[in-house]
Write a protein that holds these residues in place. Structure first.
Motif, PDB file in Angstrom:
ATOM      1  N   ASP A 197      10.081   8.379  -2.937  1.00 19.18           N
ATOM      2  CA  ASP A 197       9.635   6.991  -2.978  1.00 19.18           C
ATOM      3  C   ASP A 197      10.826   6.087  -3.236  1.00 19.18           C
ATOM      4  OD1 ASP A 197       8.102   4.763  -2.881  1.00 19.18           O
ATOM      5  OD2 ASP A 197       7.219   4.995  -4.865  1.00 19.18           O
ATOM      6  N   GLU A 198      11.265   5.514  -2.318  1.00 12.20           N
ATOM      7  CA  GLU A 198      12.322   4.599  -1.937  1.00 12.20           C
ATOM      8  C   GLU A 198      13.551   5.337  -1.453  1.00 12.20           C
ATOM      9  OE1 GLU A 198      13.554   2.353   0.084  1.00 12.20           O
ATOM     10  OE2 GLU A 198      11.712   1.638  -0.796  1.00 12.20           O
ATOM     11  N   GLY A 249       0.736  -1.257   0.000  1.00 12.28           N
ATOM     12  CA  GLY A 249       0.000   0.000   0.000  1.00 12.28           C
ATOM     13  C   GLY A 249       0.760   1.298   0.000  1.00 12.28           C
ATOM     14  N   LYS A 250       2.088   1.269   0.119  1.00 15.94           N
ATOM     15  CA  LYS A 250       2.825   2.532   0.228  1.00 15.94           C
ATOM     16  C   LYS A 250       2.657   3.402  -1.010  1.00 15.94           C
ATOM     17  CE  LYS A 250       6.879   0.909   0.852  1.00 15.94           C
ATOM     18  NZ  LYS A 250       6.421  -0.445   0.470  1.00 15.94           N
ATOM     19  N   THR A 251       2.932   2.829  -2.175  1.00 18.54           N
ATOM     20  CA  THR A 251       2.864   3.620  -3.411  1.00 18.54           C
ATOM     21  C   THR A 251       1.430   4.004  -3.741  1.00 18.54           C
ATOM     22  OG1 THR A 251       4.875   2.557  -4.246  1.00 18.54           O
ATOM     23  CG2 THR A 251       3.472   3.676  -5.854  1.00 18.54           C
ATOM     24  N   VAL A 252       0.485   3.115  -3.466  1.00 21.09           N
ATOM     25  CA  VAL A 252      -0.925   3.447  -3.665  1.00 21.09           C
ATOM     26  C   VAL A 252      -1.303   4.648  -2.806  1.00 21.09           C
ATOM     27  CG1 VAL A 252      -3.301   2.650  -3.320  1.00 21.09           C
ATOM     28  CG2 VAL A 252      -1.607   1.125  -4.345  1.00 21.09           C
ATOM     29  N   PHE A 253      -0.830   4.661  -1.557  1.00 21.49           N
ATOM     30  CA  PHE A 253      -1.114   5.801  -0.686  1.00 21.49           C
ATOM     31  C   PHE A 253      -0.501   7.082  -1.241  1.00 21.49           C
ATOM     32  CE2 PHE A 253       0.449   8.655   2.643  1.00 21.49           C
ATOM     33  CZ  PHE A 253      -0.762   9.064   3.189  1.00 21.49           C
ATOM     34  N   LEU A 254       0.738   7.006  -1.732  1.00 18.17           N
ATOM     35  CA  LEU A 254       1.391   8.195  -2.282  1.00 18.17           C
ATOM     36  C   LEU A 254       0.615   8.750  -3.475  1.00 18.17           C
ATOM     37  CD1 LEU A 254       5.160   7.149  -2.155  1.00 18.17           C
ATOM     38  CD2 LEU A 254       3.961   8.710  -0.622  1.00 18.17           C
ATOM     39  N   LYS A 255       0.102   7.861  -4.309  1.00 20.47           N
ATOM     40  CA  LYS A 255      -0.678   8.318  -5.465  1.00 20.47           C
ATOM     41  C   LYS A 255      -2.013   8.905  -5.021  1.00 20.47           C
ATOM     42  CE  LYS A 255       1.494   5.210  -8.781  1.00 20.47           C
ATOM     43  NZ  LYS A 255       1.332   4.055  -9.694  1.00 20.47           N
ATOM     44  N   GLN A 256      -2.605   8.312  -3.985  1.00 15.58           N
ATOM     45  CA  GLN A 256      -3.832   8.881  -3.437  1.00 15.58           C
ATOM     46  C   GLN A 256      -3.570  10.271  -2.875  1.00 15.58           C
ATOM     47  OE1 GLN A 256      -5.390   6.801  -0.052  1.00 15.58           O
ATOM     48  NE2 GLN A 256      -6.714   8.505   0.485  1.00 15.58           N
ATOM     49  N   LEU A 257      -2.435  10.419  -2.184  1.00 11.77           N
ATOM     50  CA  LEU A 257      -2.049  11.722  -1.641  1.00 11.77           C
ATOM     51  C   LEU A 257      -1.887  12.736  -2.765  1.00 11.77           C
ATOM     52  CD1 LEU A 257      -0.963  13.513   0.726  1.00 11.77           C
ATOM     53  CD2 LEU A 257       1.293  12.578   0.214  1.00 11.77           C
ATOM     54  N   LEU A 258      -1.184  12.333  -3.821  1.00 12.45           N
ATOM     55  CA  LEU A 258      -0.966  13.214  -4.966  1.00 12.45           C
ATOM     56  C   LEU A 258      -2.295  13.625  -5.579  1.00 12.45           C
ATOM     57  CD1 LEU A 258       1.723  12.745  -7.703  1.00 12.45           C
ATOM     58  CD2 LEU A 258      -0.657  13.017  -8.371  1.00 12.45           C
ATOM     59  N   GLU A 290       6.915   4.339 -11.361  1.00 15.28           N
ATOM     60  CA  GLU A 290       5.634   4.543 -10.690  1.00 15.28           C
ATOM     61  C   GLU A 290       5.026   5.916 -10.965  1.00 15.28           C
ATOM     62  OE1 GLU A 290       3.791   2.480  -9.260  1.00 15.28           O
ATOM     63  OE2 GLU A 290       5.069   0.792  -8.721  1.00 15.28           O
ATOM     64  N   PHE A 291       5.856   6.941 -11.053  1.00 14.16           N
ATOM     65  CA  PHE A 291       5.331   8.306 -11.128  1.00 14.16           C
ATOM     66  C   PHE A 291       5.695   9.040 -12.416  1.00 14.16           C
ATOM     67  CE2 PHE A 291       5.279   7.346  -6.615  1.00 14.16           C
ATOM     68  CZ  PHE A 291       4.065   7.878  -6.209  1.00 14.16           C
ATOM     69  N   GLY A 292       6.335   8.350 -13.354  1.00 15.77           N
ATOM     70  CA  GLY A 292       6.757   9.006 -14.584  1.00 15.77           C
ATOM     71  C   GLY A 292       5.629   9.699 -15.326  1.00 15.77           C
ATOM     72  N   LEU A 299       7.745  17.253   3.535  1.00  9.85           N
ATOM     73  CA  LEU A 299       8.534  16.105   3.105  1.00  9.85           C
ATOM     74  C   LEU A 299       7.773  14.816   3.394  1.00  9.85           C
ATOM     75  CD1 LEU A 299      11.189  14.809   2.105  1.00  9.85           C
ATOM     76  CD2 LEU A 299      12.024  14.946   4.468  1.00  9.85           C
ATOM     77  N   ILE A 300       7.570  14.008   2.353  1.00 10.31           N
ATOM     78  CA  ILE A 300       6.948  12.695   2.481  1.00 10.31           C
ATOM     79  C   ILE A 300       8.030  11.670   2.145  1.00 10.31           C
ATOM     80  CG2 ILE A 300       4.977  11.257   1.855  1.00 10.31           C
ATOM     81  CD1 ILE A 300       4.203  14.027   2.901  1.00 10.31           C
ATOM     82  N   TYR A 301       8.571  11.040   3.163  1.00 10.54           N
ATOM     83  CA  TYR A 301       9.720  10.147   3.001  1.00 10.54           C
ATOM     84  C   TYR A 301       9.259   8.704   3.165  1.00 10.54           C
ATOM     85  CZ  TYR A 301      14.542   8.473   3.463  1.00 10.54           C
ATOM     86  OH  TYR A 301      15.733   7.819   3.287  1.00 10.54           O
ATOM     87  N   CYS A 302       9.444   7.898   2.127  1.00  7.66           N
ATOM     88  CA  CYS A 302       8.889   6.556   2.089  1.00  7.66           C
ATOM     89  C   CYS A 302       9.976   5.531   1.795  1.00  7.66           C
ATOM     90  CB  CYS A 302       7.814   6.501   1.010  1.00  7.66           C
ATOM     91  SG  CYS A 302       6.962   4.929   0.868  1.00  7.66           S
ATOM     92  N   THR A 303       9.943   4.402   2.515  1.00 10.41           N
ATOM     93  CA  THR A 303      10.900   3.331   2.245  1.00 10.41           C
ATOM     94  C   THR A 303      10.302   1.971   2.588  1.00 10.41           C
ATOM     95  OG1 THR A 303      13.101   2.436   2.727  1.00 10.41           O
ATOM     96  CG2 THR A 303      11.962   3.545   4.528  1.00 10.41           C
ATOM     97  N   GLN A 304      10.640   0.965   1.796  1.00 12.55           N
ATOM     98  CA  GLN A 304      10.235  -0.398   2.102  1.00 12.55           C
ATOM     99  C   GLN A 304      11.332  -1.127   2.865  1.00 12.55           C
ATOM    100  OE1 GLN A 304       9.679  -1.662  -2.041  1.00 12.55           O
ATOM    101  NE2 GLN A 304      11.319  -3.173  -1.774  1.00 12.55           N
ATOM    102  N   TYR A 305      12.459  -0.432   3.097  1.00 13.54           N
ATOM    103  CA  TYR A 305      13.570  -0.994   3.865  1.00 13.54           C
ATOM    104  C   TYR A 305      13.832  -0.137   5.102  1.00 13.54           C
ATOM    105  CZ  TYR A 305      14.342  -3.110  -0.728  1.00 13.54           C
ATOM    106  OH  TYR A 305      14.177  -3.757  -1.920  1.00 13.54           O
TER     107      TYR A 305
END
Length: 233
Positions: free
Chosen positions: A111-112, A19-28, A51-53, A149-155
């Protein structure tokens, strides 16, 4: 509901496909559709821009970086903007943007974030170190000047989330985490590792953790809605 004027930055983590990237796109989508005239966005899509190109077609998206080298240039530009904003605030006697007539807000989506960690990158370690310095500046002084700043990581490890960035971010959002350690990196507490394996289920934390469900909005829906509202270029 999250108020970015009260809590300007957000740290997001969790395993991939939950859900991370889905959330970011929803935010956008939410930001562009609700405040099209008062929004600037800089997107660091460090998954190669996959993802965002296509979102670069929207006039609110001012830059799209796809690797550490492009990210360094974009973040350097943002820091220069922040310095100019500081000068303007001093001249006007402003201390915080929420107490001014200024409506414009600037969002920086990473995003990452692990791809900007010097310990992880194989090429561009110097650029990665510069990115960390710039991100720290944005997190420390950008909030009061209108930068979010929206800082996102899967690691989520101590190496992928720089402490100077993390300590200036109050709002946290963690989807299911792989371990208690990963949960602690994002939330400063355990719990995200025990979330059910449901895409979009997450823990949202300000002063305490709350379980939330992020809705799924796909790219086609976003583009149809924004194009119909004549927001794209």
């Amino acid at each position: 509901y999250h108020d970015f004027d009260k809590f300007p930055h957000m740290l997001i983590g969790g395993v991939t496909r939950f859900g991370k990237t889905v959330f970011l796109k929803q935010l956008l989508y939410t930001l562009i559709s609700s405040q099209p005239e008062n929004l600037n966005m800089f997107i660091l899509d460090l998954k190669g821009g996959l993802e965002f190109g296509r979102y670069f077609t929207f006039p609110q998206v001012k830059a799209l970086a796809t690797d550490v080298f492009e990210a360094e240039k974009v973040l350097e530009y943002i820091v220069e903007e922040i310095k100019m904003q500081q000068q303007n605030f001093r001249k006007s006697g402003y201390t915080n943007i929420v107490d001014t007539p200024i409506k414009k807000r600037t969002f920086i989506i990473v995003d990452e974030g692990a791809e900007l960690a010097p310990s992880y990158v194989k090429e561009g370690k110097k650029e990665a170190m510069n990115c960390q310095t710039h991100l720290s500046t944005i997190a420390r002084i950008g909030g009061g000047l209108g930068y979010r700043l929206i800082y996102c990581t899967q690691y989520p490890t101590v190496k992928s989330v720089d402490m100077s960035v993390k300590m200036n971010i109050v709002a946290r959002l963690s989807f299911i985490a792989v371990s208690q350690i990963a949960s602690r990196v994002i939330l400063d507490e355990v719990g995200a590792e025990e979330l059910p394996s449901i895409p979009g289920r997450a823990l949202y934390k300000i002063e305490k953790s709350r379980t939330v469900q992020v809705p799924c909005i796909d790219d086609d829906y976003i583009f149809i809605q924004l194009i119909e509202n004549k927001i794209s270029k």
